[in-house]
Write a protein that holds these residues in place. Sequence first.
Motif, PDB file in Angstrom:
ATOM      1  N   UNK A 213       0.796  -1.213   0.000  1.00 46.81           N
ATOM      2  CA  UNK A 213       0.000   0.000   0.000  1.00 46.81           C
ATOM      3  C   UNK A 213       0.832   1.268   0.000  1.00 46.81           C
ATOM      4  N   UNK A 214       2.012   1.206  -0.579  1.00 48.48           N
ATOM      5  CA  UNK A 214       2.895   2.375  -0.622  1.00 48.48           C
ATOM      6  C   UNK A 214       3.887   2.219  -1.766  1.00 48.48           C
ATOM      7  N   UNK A 215       4.575   3.290  -2.115  1.00 45.45           N
ATOM      8  CA  UNK A 215       5.542   3.185  -3.215  1.00 45.45           C
ATOM      9  C   UNK A 215       6.724   2.287  -2.840  1.00 45.45           C
ATOM     10  N   UNK A 216       7.310   1.699  -3.843  1.00 47.62           N
ATOM     11  CA  UNK A 216       8.540   0.936  -3.672  1.00 47.62           C
ATOM     12  C   UNK A 216       9.504   1.378  -4.762  1.00 47.62           C
ATOM     13  N   UNK A 224      22.322 -10.381 -12.852  1.00 41.70           N
ATOM     14  CA  UNK A 224      21.035 -10.926 -13.316  1.00 41.70           C
ATOM     15  C   UNK A 224      19.948 -10.846 -12.247  1.00 41.70           C
ATOM     16  N   UNK A 225      20.003  -9.818 -11.404  1.00 40.91           N
ATOM     17  CA  UNK A 225      19.059  -9.694 -10.304  1.00 40.91           C
ATOM     18  C   UNK A 225      18.335  -8.353 -10.360  1.00 40.91           C
ATOM     19  N   UNK A 226      17.323  -8.228  -9.508  1.00 41.34           N
ATOM     20  CA  UNK A 226      16.723  -6.936  -9.205  1.00 41.34           C
ATOM     21  C   UNK A 226      16.764  -6.753  -7.692  1.00 41.34           C
ATOM     22  N   UNK A 227      16.664  -5.516  -7.240  1.00 47.59           N
ATOM     23  CA  UNK A 227      16.536  -5.237  -5.813  1.00 47.59           C
ATOM     24  C   UNK A 227      15.377  -4.271  -5.626  1.00 47.59           C
ATOM     25  N   UNK A 228      14.498  -4.615  -4.712  1.00 52.82           N
ATOM     26  CA  UNK A 228      13.315  -3.816  -4.388  1.00 52.82           C
ATOM     27  C   UNK A 228      13.449  -3.337  -2.950  1.00 52.82           C
ATOM     28  N   UNK A 229      13.187  -2.045  -2.718  1.00 52.87           N
ATOM     29  CA  UNK A 229      13.325  -1.455  -1.385  1.00 52.87           C
ATOM     30  C   UNK A 229      12.056  -0.684  -1.054  1.00 52.87           C
ATOM     31  N   UNK A 230      11.573  -0.863   0.177  1.00 56.70           N
ATOM     32  CA  UNK A 230      10.475  -0.065   0.719  1.00 56.70           C
ATOM     33  C   UNK A 230      10.914   0.419   2.094  1.00 56.70           C
ATOM     34  N   UNK A 231      11.066   1.727   2.238  1.00 55.90           N
ATOM     35  CA  UNK A 231      11.583   2.231   3.508  1.00 55.90           C
ATOM     36  C   UNK A 231      10.890   3.498   3.988  1.00 55.90           C
ATOM     37  N   UNK A 232       9.737   3.802   3.428  1.00 56.24           N
ATOM     38  CA  UNK A 232       8.989   4.953   3.911  1.00 56.24           C
ATOM     39  C   UNK A 232       8.139   4.530   5.105  1.00 56.24           C
ATOM     40  N   UNK A 233       8.140   5.349   6.142  1.00 56.59           N
ATOM     41  CA  UNK A 233       7.373   5.035   7.353  1.00 56.59           C
ATOM     42  C   UNK A 233       5.912   5.409   7.136  1.00 56.59           C
ATOM     43  N   UNK A 234       5.202   4.540   6.442  1.00 59.63           N
ATOM     44  CA  UNK A 234       3.806   4.784   6.117  1.00 59.63           C
ATOM     45  C   UNK A 234       2.947   3.729   6.794  1.00 59.63           C
ATOM     46  N   UNK A 235       1.937   4.165   7.536  1.00 55.30           N
ATOM     47  CA  UNK A 235       1.000   3.225   8.135  1.00 55.30           C
ATOM     48  C   UNK A 235       0.019   2.777   7.057  1.00 55.30           C
ATOM     49  N   UNK A 236      -0.110   1.488   6.894  1.00 52.46           N
ATOM     50  CA  UNK A 236      -0.962   0.974   5.826  1.00 52.46           C
ATOM     51  C   UNK A 236      -1.999   0.025   6.400  1.00 52.46           C
ATOM     52  N   UNK A 237      -3.093  -0.092   5.670  1.00 50.54           N
ATOM     53  CA  UNK A 237      -4.114  -1.072   6.014  1.00 50.54           C
ATOM     54  C   UNK A 237      -3.907  -2.284   5.122  1.00 50.54           C
ATOM     55  N   UNK A 238      -3.723  -3.460   5.738  1.00 53.30           N
ATOM     56  CA  UNK A 238      -3.463  -4.654   4.967  1.00 53.30           C
ATOM     57  C   UNK A 238      -4.747  -5.131   4.290  1.00 53.30           C
ATOM     58  N   UNK A 239      -4.712  -5.226   2.969  1.00 58.06           N
ATOM     59  CA  UNK A 239      -5.889  -5.612   2.212  1.00 58.06           C
ATOM     60  C   UNK A 239      -5.645  -6.975   1.611  1.00 58.06           C
ATOM     61  N   UNK A 240      -6.469  -7.988   1.929  1.00 58.34           N
ATOM     62  CA  UNK A 240      -6.249  -9.329   1.385  1.00 58.34           C
ATOM     63  C   UNK A 240      -6.647  -9.401  -0.078  1.00 58.34           C
TER      64      UNK A 240
END
Length: 243
Positions: A213-216, A224-240
Amino acid sequence: MSFDRVREPVWIDDPSLDAAEFQRVRIDELRLNQVTRVADALYPLITRYQTSAAGRPLTVLDVSSGNGDLAVRWAVKAARDRRDIRITTVDTNRHAIEEQQRLAKRSAVEVRSVQWDCFQSPLPHGFDVVISTMLMHRLDDSQAFRLLQSMQISCQRAMIVCDFKRSRLNCALVNVASRLLVRSAVCRHDAVARIHSSFSEPEIARIARSALGRPVSIRPLLPCHYVLVADEAVQTEMVPAFA
């Protein structure tokens, strides 16, 4: 150019694989990781959060860490740099946990290893950085979605995901490298199977944004790899999003 994802089982997951063959595969995987220098590339991404933990150790959780060569390499580099970093690894495989501790002992560093199934139990909480390497290609979309959510709940500062990137070029590179550098037929098969099973960058980015629920941020990591980072302090609602 990419191609459709085809999830192929890796032979190292075969429960009938004996400890000796498992050890041979892990030695070959260690050699491949040394050649690609994945641990060295990820180390600065981890340590940049050291300032956020000023006055206390930076705590890192390595999810599904295999033989632990990346985690041990980070611990060695941290000791050399006089950084106070505490690394915990989790993996479901008992042989992997044992190998992690042997490797840490030989390298004269401390890494805490825990046998843990991250799909049967939530990840332990309270780590500054939670990192997953070479795991996403084993998962379907819903499993990747749930793991990313679990990683987000577990981390306080950042989550990092690194895996193989699916493309025809990477498939060819890995096929050649595995034939030149490894001896185990299991490892040669699994190296190519992992590329076939991997997500493309747009695919994993879509799943991550939906799960978190936030940018990455996502970028290639050679060879031959990718790296994904999420480090913003964002409160999110988990949606199934996946049933």
